[in-house]
Design a protein around this motif. Structure first.
Motif, PDB file in Angstrom:
ATOM      1  N   THR A  60       0.764  -1.223  -0.077  1.00  0.00           N
ATOM      2  CA  THR A  60       0.139   0.088  -0.034  1.00  0.00           C
ATOM      3  C   THR A  60       1.004   1.412  -0.217  1.00  0.00           C
ATOM      4  O   THR A  60       0.557   2.226  -0.421  1.00  0.00           O
ATOM      5  CB  THR A  60      -0.971  -0.170   1.258  1.00  0.00           C
ATOM      6  OG1 THR A  60      -0.057  -0.097   2.323  1.00  0.00           O
ATOM      7  CG2 THR A  60      -1.864  -1.287   1.171  1.00  0.00           C
ATOM      8  N   GLU A  61       1.894   1.166   0.614  1.00  0.00           N
ATOM      9  CA  GLU A  61       2.813   2.338   0.733  1.00  0.00           C
ATOM     10  C   GLU A  61       3.569   2.543  -0.645  1.00  0.00           C
ATOM     11  O   GLU A  61       3.696   3.827  -0.966  1.00  0.00           O
ATOM     12  CB  GLU A  61       3.900   2.313   1.869  1.00  0.00           C
ATOM     13  CG  GLU A  61       3.588   2.228   3.081  1.00  0.00           C
ATOM     14  CD  GLU A  61       4.704   2.042   4.127  1.00  0.00           C
ATOM     15  OE1 GLU A  61       5.675   2.929   3.954  1.00  0.00           O
ATOM     16  OE2 GLU A  61       4.273   1.413   5.302  1.00  0.00           O
ATOM     17  N   CYS A  62       3.729   1.552  -1.251  1.00  0.00           N
ATOM     18  CA  CYS A  62       4.363   1.791  -2.724  1.00  0.00           C
ATOM     19  C   CYS A  62       3.344   2.592  -3.809  1.00  0.00           C
ATOM     20  O   CYS A  62       3.578   3.383  -4.330  1.00  0.00           O
ATOM     21  CB  CYS A  62       4.884   0.418  -3.201  1.00  0.00           C
ATOM     22  SG  CYS A  62       6.247  -0.087  -2.323  1.00  0.00           S
ATOM     23  N   MET A  63       2.021   2.152  -3.687  1.00  0.00           N
ATOM     24  CA  MET A  63       1.149   2.333  -4.377  1.00  0.00           C
ATOM     25  C   MET A  63       0.703   3.853  -4.130  1.00  0.00           C
ATOM     26  O   MET A  63       0.475   4.718  -4.916  1.00  0.00           O
ATOM     27  CB  MET A  63      -0.260   1.507  -4.546  1.00  0.00           C
ATOM     28  CG  MET A  63      -0.195   0.204  -4.940  1.00  0.00           C
ATOM     29  SD  MET A  63      -1.483  -0.760  -4.985  1.00  0.00           S
ATOM     30  CE  MET A  63      -1.778  -1.364  -3.020  1.00  0.00           C
ATOM     31  N   GLU A  64       0.717   4.254  -2.844  1.00  0.00           N
ATOM     32  CA  GLU A  64       0.526   5.489  -2.300  1.00  0.00           C
ATOM     33  C   GLU A  64       1.517   6.542  -2.977  1.00  0.00           C
ATOM     34  O   GLU A  64       1.284   7.602  -3.418  1.00  0.00           O
ATOM     35  CB  GLU A  64       0.459   5.699  -0.756  1.00  0.00           C
ATOM     36  CG  GLU A  64      -0.778   5.125  -0.401  1.00  0.00           C
ATOM     37  CD  GLU A  64      -0.678   4.975   1.284  1.00  0.00           C
ATOM     38  OE1 GLU A  64       0.458   5.740   1.706  1.00  0.00           O
ATOM     39  OE2 GLU A  64      -1.569   4.645   1.876  1.00  0.00           O
ATOM     40  N   LEU A  65       2.920   6.102  -2.892  1.00  0.00           N
ATOM     41  CA  LEU A  65       4.037   6.962  -3.626  1.00  0.00           C
ATOM     42  C   LEU A  65       3.912   6.841  -4.951  1.00  0.00           C
ATOM     43  O   LEU A  65       3.983   8.306  -5.660  1.00  0.00           O
ATOM     44  CB  LEU A  65       5.433   6.079  -3.092  1.00  0.00           C
ATOM     45  CG  LEU A  65       6.553   7.193  -3.537  1.00  0.00           C
ATOM     46  CD1 LEU A  65       6.651   8.176  -2.826  1.00  0.00           C
ATOM     47  CD2 LEU A  65       7.833   6.093  -3.281  1.00  0.00           C
ATOM     48  N   ASN A  66       3.554   5.708  -5.608  1.00  0.00           N
ATOM     49  CA  ASN A  66       3.293   6.009  -7.285  1.00  0.00           C
ATOM     50  C   ASN A  66       2.345   6.953  -7.517  1.00  0.00           C
ATOM     51  O   ASN A  66       2.345   7.774  -8.579  1.00  0.00           O
ATOM     52  CB  ASN A  66       3.164   4.480  -7.849  1.00  0.00           C
ATOM     53  CG  ASN A  66       4.322   3.532  -7.328  1.00  0.00           C
ATOM     54  OD1 ASN A  66       5.298   4.092  -7.263  1.00  0.00           O
ATOM     55  ND2 ASN A  66       3.896   2.327  -7.534  1.00  0.00           N
ATOM     56  N   ALA A  67       1.129   6.835  -6.564  1.00  0.00           N
ATOM     57  CA  ALA A  67       0.075   7.922  -6.873  1.00  0.00           C
ATOM     58  C   ALA A  67       0.556   9.318  -6.847  1.00  0.00           C
ATOM     59  O   ALA A  67       0.200  10.189  -7.401  1.00  0.00           O
ATOM     60  CB  ALA A  67      -1.204   7.386  -5.999  1.00  0.00           C
ATOM     61  N   ALA A  68       1.237   9.469  -5.685  1.00  0.00           N
ATOM     62  CA  ALA A  68       1.452  11.141  -5.536  1.00  0.00           C
ATOM     63  C   ALA A  68       2.385  11.559  -6.617  1.00  0.00           C
ATOM     64  O   ALA A  68       2.405  12.741  -7.051  1.00  0.00           O
ATOM     65  CB  ALA A  68       2.405  10.932  -4.078  1.00  0.00           C
ATOM     66  N   TYR A  69       3.292  10.567  -7.242  1.00  0.00           N
ATOM     67  CA  TYR A  69       4.255  11.343  -8.081  1.00  0.00           C
ATOM     68  C   TYR A  69       3.791  10.775  -9.528  1.00  0.00           C
ATOM     69  O   TYR A  69       4.377  11.225 -10.758  1.00  0.00           O
ATOM     70  CB  TYR A  69       5.753  10.478  -8.000  1.00  0.00           C
ATOM     71  CG  TYR A  69       6.512  11.203  -6.871  1.00  0.00           C
ATOM     72  CD1 TYR A  69       7.089  12.539  -7.096  1.00  0.00           C
ATOM     73  CD2 TYR A  69       6.604  10.702  -5.736  1.00  0.00           C
ATOM     74  CE1 TYR A  69       7.745  13.127  -6.027  1.00  0.00           C
ATOM     75  CE2 TYR A  69       7.235  11.291  -4.759  1.00  0.00           C
ATOM     76  CZ  TYR A  69       7.831  12.436  -4.755  1.00  0.00           C
ATOM     77  OH  TYR A  69       8.538  13.143  -3.911  1.00  0.00           O
ATOM     78  N   PRO A 157      22.291  13.310 -12.352  1.00  0.00           N
ATOM     79  CA  PRO A 157      21.929  13.947 -11.206  1.00  0.00           C
ATOM     80  C   PRO A 157      20.474  13.419 -10.386  1.00  0.00           C
ATOM     81  O   PRO A 157      20.533  13.543  -9.230  1.00  0.00           O
ATOM     82  CB  PRO A 157      21.952  15.424 -11.857  1.00  0.00           C
ATOM     83  CG  PRO A 157      22.717  15.317 -13.105  1.00  0.00           C
ATOM     84  CD  PRO A 157      22.539  13.887 -13.622  1.00  0.00           C
ATOM     85  N   CYS A 158      19.660  13.237 -11.313  1.00  0.00           N
ATOM     86  CA  CYS A 158      18.226  12.820 -10.931  1.00  0.00           C
ATOM     87  C   CYS A 158      18.264  11.535  -9.968  1.00  0.00           C
ATOM     88  O   CYS A 158      17.250  11.345  -9.406  1.00  0.00           O
ATOM     89  CB  CYS A 158      17.264  12.949 -11.951  1.00  0.00           C
ATOM     90  SG  CYS A 158      17.576  11.325 -13.180  1.00  0.00           S
ATOM     91  N   ASP A 159      19.521  10.796  -9.968  1.00  0.00           N
ATOM     92  CA  ASP A 159      19.294   9.371  -9.312  1.00  0.00           C
ATOM     93  C   ASP A 159      19.344   9.562  -7.960  1.00  0.00           C
ATOM     94  O   ASP A 159      19.261   8.667  -7.210  1.00  0.00           O
ATOM     95  CB  ASP A 159      20.707   8.673  -9.761  1.00  0.00           C
ATOM     96  CG  ASP A 159      20.663   8.291 -11.414  1.00  0.00           C
ATOM     97  OD1 ASP A 159      19.394   7.957 -11.719  1.00  0.00           O
ATOM     98  OD2 ASP A 159      21.700   7.838 -11.811  1.00  0.00           O
ATOM     99  N   SER A 160      19.667  10.737  -7.565  1.00  0.00           N
ATOM    100  CA  SER A 160      19.527  11.003  -5.903  1.00  0.00           C
ATOM    101  C   SER A 160      18.408  11.804  -5.518  1.00  0.00           C
ATOM    102  O   SER A 160      18.366  11.976  -4.262  1.00  0.00           O
ATOM    103  CB  SER A 160      20.840  11.808  -5.536  1.00  0.00           C
ATOM    104  OG  SER A 160      20.814  12.997  -6.044  1.00  0.00           O
ATOM    105  N   LEU A 161      17.224  12.138  -6.059  1.00  0.00           N
ATOM    106  CA  LEU A 161      16.213  12.850  -6.111  1.00  0.00           C
ATOM    107  C   LEU A 161      14.885  11.969  -5.801  1.00  0.00           C
ATOM    108  O   LEU A 161      14.893  11.056  -6.705  1.00  0.00           O
ATOM    109  CB  LEU A 161      16.081  13.942  -6.983  1.00  0.00           C
ATOM    110  CG  LEU A 161      17.144  15.109  -7.231  1.00  0.00           C
ATOM    111  CD1 LEU A 161      17.098  15.761  -8.413  1.00  0.00           C
ATOM    112  CD2 LEU A 161      17.506  15.573  -6.208  1.00  0.00           C
ATOM    113  N   ALA A 162      13.985  12.249  -5.156  1.00  0.00           N
ATOM    114  CA  ALA A 162      12.932  11.803  -5.071  1.00  0.00           C
ATOM    115  C   ALA A 162      11.923  11.772  -5.993  1.00  0.00           C
ATOM    116  O   ALA A 162      12.260  12.832  -6.710  1.00  0.00           O
ATOM    117  CB  ALA A 162      12.259  12.244  -3.477  1.00  0.00           C
ATOM    118  N   GLY A 163      10.871  10.915  -6.449  1.00  0.00           N
ATOM    119  CA  GLY A 163      10.155  10.915  -7.582  1.00  0.00           C
ATOM    120  C   GLY A 163      10.749  10.273  -8.766  1.00  0.00           C
ATOM    121  O   GLY A 163      10.132  10.355  -9.944  1.00  0.00           O
TER     122      GLY A 163
END
Length: 550
Positions: A60-69, A157-163
């Motif tokens: 559920t936490e993974c799906m919530e993060l996917n939906a947020a981004y 550079p984006c490999d260290s950023l969230a999303g």
């Protein structure tokens, strides 16, 4: 040794990974094993932790993060990455590896190399197919949850950023394998070089094809045995394995490339094609060839030419000395030593292989009991083999059972001695090949490493040449450990030692095969004598007088 395996999954059901880690699954079908009530059965022993998430709400936490981004919403997107870190089965007994310790190593590895990701880390102690090796599963959401400090192995550079999503490149995979090797060596666990191509490359697809093929063959053979028919084939062989075995056999006796090609074509029906300096092999049942690189480094052109060259050298330098002795030399002449035993000592007994075969046991032959014609045929064959056996013992002067048993025991002792000598030589040769490999790897990347040491911005330089630097450091560490921090061995000295060991191996193989065949023949004679005399184990009985065989 520890090995690293990677699986990219497009399955949107993150809960499937959770269930696989916690509950029992059939390894071949990948389906859950249910109890008599149809419920999932928990694994007998496992250790589960979550990183940046609760392990039991990972889905559920993974799906919530996917939906947020608004990521991982499409069917073709990779939703998760599954890494499996498998340790050597011997680590349990030799180095005290436990499930708890492996779990801690897995957590350390995941936090260091997959920072910012939601991850499940689970250790199983049962091993694949009940093999018993401890292994750690690391399942990460492909989408990063937190911003993290930029690491050297991050290429963008984006490999260290969230999303942003997990990006596995060739250089990143080299880094991950290097981390596995460094971790195992630090923990004093068994480990080999994961960055070196495999001598015999067996993919997961081939492994499962071989396993399923063997299961089908076993089922078919069981039906044949139930019908009273003896199966001809008991071992399943993939097309790639057929090529490997055929190439190994052909190259061991070939002295030219043309002879090698001729053996493969005439004996095994395999055609060789060469394109851009690379070999590929056409299986007799295929229309598309298989490249040597897909079979392993031992099936590529350079290695095969090297083996053929060694065969020519050994053949030119081999000196055959006829030995007229008729008795087996004393065992003290074969004192344990790693060097090859000379031919003058090894072949002190003259042995010429005969066409003698075992007498068939009619009482236990199901087909003979069911078919009278076949039984008559076997009886005639048995009479011929008995006559040959009697002629054999007369010709070789075995006038008693004790004399035959004494001769068999002596030959068996020699066979065991030469087998140990061959194994010792092969072990020394493997070590030399390993040193040659790392010495070459060390010299090939030394110039890059020297530039790295002289560079002003070492971080940027390491990023651009991470693979070469990793190879150099691995080779340097291995060679220093091998030489005890003394002067590194020269390439010339190692090659000379390898040439000497190759000669010793060839001599040891001839000696071992000679006495092995002799032992098999004497064993056939013993078995046939047992059938003639109607005695099951005559050599274990006490004789007051010598029993005459002739």
């Amino acid at each position: 040794m520890a090995i690293l395996k990677h699986i990219a999954s497009k399955n949107a059901d993150y809960g499937e990974a959770q269930r696989y880690l916690i509950f029992q699954y059939d390894e071949s079908t990948k389906k859950p094993l249910l109890d008599e009530n149809g419920h999932l059965q928990p694994r007998e022993e496992y250790y589960l932790d979550g990183i940046n998430c609760d392990p039991f709400t990972f889905d559920t936490e993974c799906m919530e993060l996917n939906a947020a981004y608004h990521k991982n919403q499409n069917y073709n997107e990779i939703k998760s990455h599954h890494y499996i870190l498998s340790f050597d089965p011997n680590d349990k007994d030799e180095h005290g590896l436990t499930g708890e310790r492996a779990q801690q190593l897995g957590l350390e590895y995941a936090k260091k190399n997959f920072p910012g990701h939601q991850a499940l880390v689970c250790t199983h102690t049962d091993g694949h197919n009940g093999s018993g090796n401890i292994h750690v599963h690391i399942v990460i959401n492909s989408l990063r949850k937190f911003d993290v400090e930029r690491q050297d192995f991050m290429e963008r550079p984006c490999d260290s950023l969230a999303g942003n999503k997990h990006h596995l490149t060739k250089k990143y995979l080299i880094h991950l394998k290097q981390e596995v090797m460094d971790m195992c060596r630090r923990e004093n666990l068994n480990q080999v070089d994961l960055l070196t191509p495999a001598e015999r490359k067996i993919t997961e697809k081939e492994y499962w094809a071989n396993r399923k093929g063997q299961e089908k063959l076993d089922t078919k053979n069981q039906r044949m045995i139930a019908d009273g028919v003896t199966p001809r084939n008991t071992k399943f062989q993939t097309q790639k394995q057929f090529l490997r075995d055929s190439i190994d056999s052909a190259v061991s006796s070939a002295h030219t490339l043309e002879e090698f090609q001729k053996i493969l074509s005439e004996k095994y029906g395999i055609l060789i094609k060469e394109s851009r300096g690379r070999f590929s092999y056409l299986h007799p049942e295929r229309t598309k060839p298989i490249t040597g690189r897909n079979l392993g480094t031992h099936y590529e052109k350079n290695y095969l030419l090297q083996v053929i060259g060694n065969n020519v050298k050994c053949h030119d330098e081999e000196v055959v000395t006829p030995v007229p002795k008729a008795a087996i030399p004393a065992p003290e002449m074969y004192a344990a030593q790693n060097s090859s035993i000379p031919h003058e000592t090894a072949f002190a007994i003259l042995f010429i292989k005969s066409d003698l075969h075992l007498v068939t046991d009619l009482q236990n032959c199901v087909k003979a009991q069911q078919n009278a014609a076949y039984a008559r045929k076997v009886k005639l064959s048995n009479l011929k083999e008995m006559a040959k056996t009697v002629a054999y013992v007369q010709e070789h002067g075995y006038d008693s059972l004790d004399a035959l048993e004494t001769s068999f025991s002596s030959v068996k002792e020699h066979t065991d001695t030469f087998r140990k000598n061959l194994k010792s030589t092969e072990r020394d040769l493997r070590e030399i090949n390993e040193q040659l490999h790392y010495t070459g790897q060390y010299l090939a990347n030394k110039a890059i490493y020297t530039k790295f040491c002289q560079s002003k911005n070492k971080g940027v330089f390491r990023k651009e040449h991470s693979a070469e630097i990793a190879l150099y450091e691995t080779a340097r560490k291995f060679l220093k450990e091998k030489s005890g921090n003394i002067k590194l061995p020269s390439m010339k000295l190692l090659k000379e030692k390898k040439e000497e060991l190759l000669k010793q191996k060839k001599s040891a193989q001839e000696q071992y095969q000679y006495y092995r065949d002799y032992q098999k023949e004497l064993n056939t004679v013993r078995s046939n004598i047992n059938s003639i005399l109607g005695k099951e184990y005559p050599h274990q009985k006490t004789h007051t007088k010598e029993q005459t065989l002739t």
